[in-house]
Write an enzyme that holds these catalytic residues in place. Sequence first.
Site, PDB file in Angstrom:
ATOM      1  N   TYR A  59     -39.654 -11.047 -31.875  1.00 46.26           N
ATOM      2  CA  TYR A  59     -39.013  -9.671 -30.928  1.00 46.26           C
ATOM      3  C   TYR A  59     -40.622  -8.939 -30.663  1.00 46.26           C
ATOM      4  O   TYR A  59     -40.426  -8.539 -29.443  1.00 46.26           O
ATOM      5  CB  TYR A  59     -38.825  -8.390 -32.131  1.00 46.26           C
ATOM      6  CG  TYR A  59     -38.020  -7.508 -31.262  1.00 46.26           C
ATOM      7  CD1 TYR A  59     -36.390  -7.909 -30.759  1.00 46.26           C
ATOM      8  CD2 TYR A  59     -38.620  -6.566 -30.798  1.00 46.26           C
ATOM      9  CE1 TYR A  59     -36.077  -7.065 -30.432  1.00 46.26           C
ATOM     10  CE2 TYR A  59     -37.954  -5.491 -30.297  1.00 46.26           C
ATOM     11  CZ  TYR A  59     -36.626  -5.752 -29.995  1.00 46.26           C
ATOM     12  OH  TYR A  59     -35.549  -4.255 -29.142  1.00 46.26           O
ATOM     13  N   PHE A  98     -36.768  -7.307   1.249  1.00 48.93           N
ATOM     14  CA  PHE A  98     -36.189  -7.873   0.451  1.00 48.93           C
ATOM     15  C   PHE A  98     -34.525  -7.033   0.448  1.00 48.93           C
ATOM     16  O   PHE A  98     -34.585  -5.682  -0.022  1.00 48.93           O
ATOM     17  CB  PHE A  98     -36.767  -8.632  -0.385  1.00 48.93           C
ATOM     18  CG  PHE A  98     -35.380  -9.083  -1.460  1.00 48.93           C
ATOM     19  CD1 PHE A  98     -35.142 -10.429  -0.621  1.00 48.93           C
ATOM     20  CD2 PHE A  98     -34.973 -10.021  -2.173  1.00 48.93           C
ATOM     21  CE1 PHE A  98     -34.315 -11.724  -0.802  1.00 48.93           C
ATOM     22  CE2 PHE A  98     -34.000 -10.295  -2.977  1.00 48.93           C
ATOM     23  CZ  PHE A  98     -34.176 -11.570  -2.240  1.00 48.93           C
ATOM     24  N   ASP A  99     -33.458  -7.887   0.186  1.00 48.01           N
ATOM     25  CA  ASP A  99     -32.375  -6.638  -0.303  1.00 48.01           C
ATOM     26  C   ASP A  99     -32.240  -6.116  -1.440  1.00 48.01           C
ATOM     27  O   ASP A  99     -31.724  -5.507  -1.018  1.00 48.01           O
ATOM     28  CB  ASP A  99     -30.694  -7.802  -0.233  1.00 48.01           C
ATOM     29  CG  ASP A  99     -30.626  -8.826  -0.049  1.00 48.01           C
ATOM     30  OD1 ASP A  99     -31.391  -9.596  -1.154  1.00 48.01           O
ATOM     31  OD2 ASP A  99     -30.290  -9.339  -0.127  1.00 48.01           O
ATOM     32  N   ASP A 119     -44.344  -6.885  -2.512  1.00 53.47           N
ATOM     33  CA  ASP A 119     -43.560  -7.487  -3.348  1.00 53.47           C
ATOM     34  C   ASP A 119     -43.998  -8.744  -3.120  1.00 53.47           C
ATOM     35  O   ASP A 119     -43.404  -9.892  -2.124  1.00 53.47           O
ATOM     36  CB  ASP A 119     -42.517  -6.566  -2.812  1.00 53.47           C
ATOM     37  CG  ASP A 119     -41.233  -7.908  -2.637  1.00 53.47           C
ATOM     38  OD1 ASP A 119     -41.294  -8.717  -3.556  1.00 53.47           O
ATOM     39  OD2 ASP A 119     -40.508  -7.646  -2.172  1.00 53.47           O
ATOM     40  N   ALA A 146     -43.663 -11.740  -4.620  1.00 56.73           N
ATOM     41  CA  ALA A 146     -42.615 -13.713  -4.718  1.00 56.73           C
ATOM     42  C   ALA A 146     -43.240 -14.647  -4.050  1.00 56.73           C
ATOM     43  O   ALA A 146     -43.340 -15.365  -4.836  1.00 56.73           O
ATOM     44  CB  ALA A 146     -41.275 -13.262  -4.957  1.00 56.73           C
ATOM     45  N   LYS A 189     -40.396 -17.358  -7.640  1.00 53.94           N
ATOM     46  CA  LYS A 189     -40.334 -18.409  -6.461  1.00 53.94           C
ATOM     47  C   LYS A 189     -41.149 -19.144  -6.755  1.00 53.94           C
ATOM     48  O   LYS A 189     -42.110 -19.876  -7.275  1.00 53.94           O
ATOM     49  CB  LYS A 189     -40.454 -17.356  -5.510  1.00 53.94           C
ATOM     50  CG  LYS A 189     -39.833 -16.347  -4.180  1.00 53.94           C
ATOM     51  CD  LYS A 189     -37.950 -16.595  -5.846  1.00 53.94           C
ATOM     52  CE  LYS A 189     -37.568 -15.656  -5.028  1.00 53.94           C
ATOM     53  NZ  LYS A 189     -37.554 -13.959  -4.529  1.00 53.94           N
ATOM     54  N   HIS A 229     -20.833 -12.082   2.475  1.00 56.38           N
ATOM     55  CA  HIS A 229     -20.297 -13.396   2.557  1.00 56.38           C
ATOM     56  C   HIS A 229     -20.714 -14.074   1.191  1.00 56.38           C
ATOM     57  O   HIS A 229     -20.565 -15.506   1.818  1.00 56.38           O
ATOM     58  CB  HIS A 229     -22.265 -13.054   3.656  1.00 56.38           C
ATOM     59  CG  HIS A 229     -23.402 -13.116   2.745  1.00 56.38           C
ATOM     60  ND1 HIS A 229     -23.792 -11.649   2.625  1.00 56.38           N
ATOM     61  CD2 HIS A 229     -24.779 -13.837   1.654  1.00 56.38           C
ATOM     62  CE1 HIS A 229     -24.760 -11.371   1.617  1.00 56.38           C
ATOM     63  NE2 HIS A 229     -24.919 -13.309   2.014  1.00 56.38           N
TER      64      HIS A 229
HETATM   65  C1  LIG Z   1     -36.846 -12.878  -4.536  1.00 57.57           C
HETATM   66  C2  LIG Z   1     -37.209 -12.300  -3.903  1.00 57.57           C
HETATM   67  C3  LIG Z   1     -37.121 -10.155  -4.822  1.00 57.57           C
HETATM   68  C4  LIG Z   1     -35.997 -10.545  -5.695  1.00 57.57           C
HETATM   69  O1  LIG Z   1     -36.051 -11.488  -7.170  1.00 57.57           O
HETATM   70  P1  LIG Z   1     -34.967 -11.986  -8.299  1.00 57.57           P
HETATM   71  O2  LIG Z   1     -36.169 -12.901  -9.219  1.00 57.57           O
HETATM   72  O3  LIG Z   1     -34.057 -12.317  -7.375  1.00 57.57           O
HETATM   73  O4  LIG Z   1     -33.811 -11.098  -8.698  1.00 57.57           O
HETATM   74  C5  LIG Z   1     -37.756  -9.749  -4.151  1.00 57.57           C
HETATM   75  N1  LIG Z   1     -38.361  -9.306  -3.119  1.00 57.57           N
HETATM   76  C6  LIG Z   1     -38.281 -11.000  -2.696  1.00 57.57           C
HETATM   77  C7  LIG Z   1     -39.644 -10.877  -1.244  1.00 57.57           C
HETATM   78  C8  LIG Z   1     -37.696 -11.829  -2.834  1.00 57.57           C
HETATM   79  O5  LIG Z   1     -37.783 -13.090  -2.414  1.00 57.57           O
END
Ligand SMILES: *Cc1c(COP(=O)(O)O)cnc(C)c1O
Length: 458
Positions: free
Chosen positions: A71, A123-124, A214, A216, A257, A449
């Site tokens: 833990y 990103f959304d 950000d 990813a 990613k 969508h």
């Molecule tokens: C995928 C992604 C996120 C969110 O990550 P999740 O692992 O899907 O929660 C944030 N910003 C970017 C640029 C992404 O490609």
Amino acid sequence: MRYIPEPYRIKMVEPIRMLTRPEREKRLEEARYNVFNIRSDDVYIDLLTDSGTGAMSDRQWAGMLMGDEAYAGARGYFKVQDAVKEIFGYAFAQPVHQGRAAEQVLFPSLIKPGQVVISNTHFDTTRAHVELAGGRPMDLVSPEATDTLHFAPFKGNMDVVALEQLLAEKGAESVGLIIMTITNNSAGGQPVSIENIRATRAIADRYGVTMILDAARFAENAWFIKQREPEFKDSSIRDIILETFRNADAFTMSAKKDAIVNMGGLIGVRDNPSLVEKVKKLTVPYEGFITYGGLAGRDLEALAIGLYEGIEENWLKFRVGQMEYLGARLQEAGIPFQSPVGGHAVFLDAKALLPHIPYNLFPAQALTLELYLEGGIRACDIGSFMLGNDPATGKQLESTFEFCRLAIPRRVYTQAHLDYIVDVLTDIKARAGTLGGYRITWEPPVLRHFTAHLEPVC
Ligand SMILES: *Cc1c(COP(=O)(O)O)cnc(C)c1O
């Protein structure tokens, strides 16, 4: 163009199955013409997303077996800390269960309610968490991004002229945060240059605003920099990554990613002990104790290993090479797509391929559905169907682009799969004029969508 062979060999396989044409027609009707309602077992080649869909290596699976499930103080936590120190040069890393959890934990410490947050493109989920923290998200992407036909090396860049203007107008107090998304996912996986990152940093410094990444797709971004930014043509990917991250104060990362795990995320803090304390404090209620952060101990092992595998030059050369190969073959076949290709996906231009289908009958969705009918391939609409209705008037909005996105999972599909995709598209192109549009028969009020129902317009 010569295909770069896969820099791995296969020792475990996952069978995939092609349904018959009548079965695919039936499945699509049952799914109400929405690919999110199709079972994965009924898909032959799944290009819905590159997120969490990669194949882990033998080393990562070996790491999973070695996972420490304590833990508190689990071994994997320290491996992640060490990897983040070495690869990014950051003092602290907080594992979390995925990218959006990193946003949820970090943003309340950086954004005051009412402040503007500026990104090259949010990103959304990032946009949603900026809003949940009380911020007002604003996108300032370079104008080059919207010209799909012409090559520009760094279409993901921040519009630094507009950024400077905005800060000069609004004043530093009203801007909470600058978020640089690498690569720029919503602009088609397009990269951001170090020059642009440095220029953004200089503006952030001048106005005393925090800047985060950000991150990813940080490794794909580094690969593009090595290819396209002359200053870095002889630099190693490792050095380019260090230089990228040196310019930010912190990062959020979806490890699903470029870190090639099926689940995981990170918050990195370069050198700010008080921010580290705030991150730890919010991690506990949202994600769990800080040394596991919403993940199993075995997931931390896979993540620490994946961070290194994702930055190997041979891997990145192959990875981006796959997109470039697909792009070159589509070009030969006369199938329109956004140029240049992104690091994780190729965006087919459905508006150009199906000019007879108007935006309100969703050309990109029509192409997406035809790919499934013709070839069992699952892609997704990034166009007017995804954009939705104007909240004020309830009327369908018209998207600038009607893209059908082919996202390529990491280490999953081979050259033969890519060739097959081009063959299927070539057949579709030959009878493009006979394809019809789709209309919505039911939709929820937001993010329609994912669940909306459609029917063909005859
Ligand atoms: C995928 C992604 C996120 C969110 O990550 P999740 O692992 O899907 O929660 C944030 N910003 C970017 C640029 C992404 O490609």
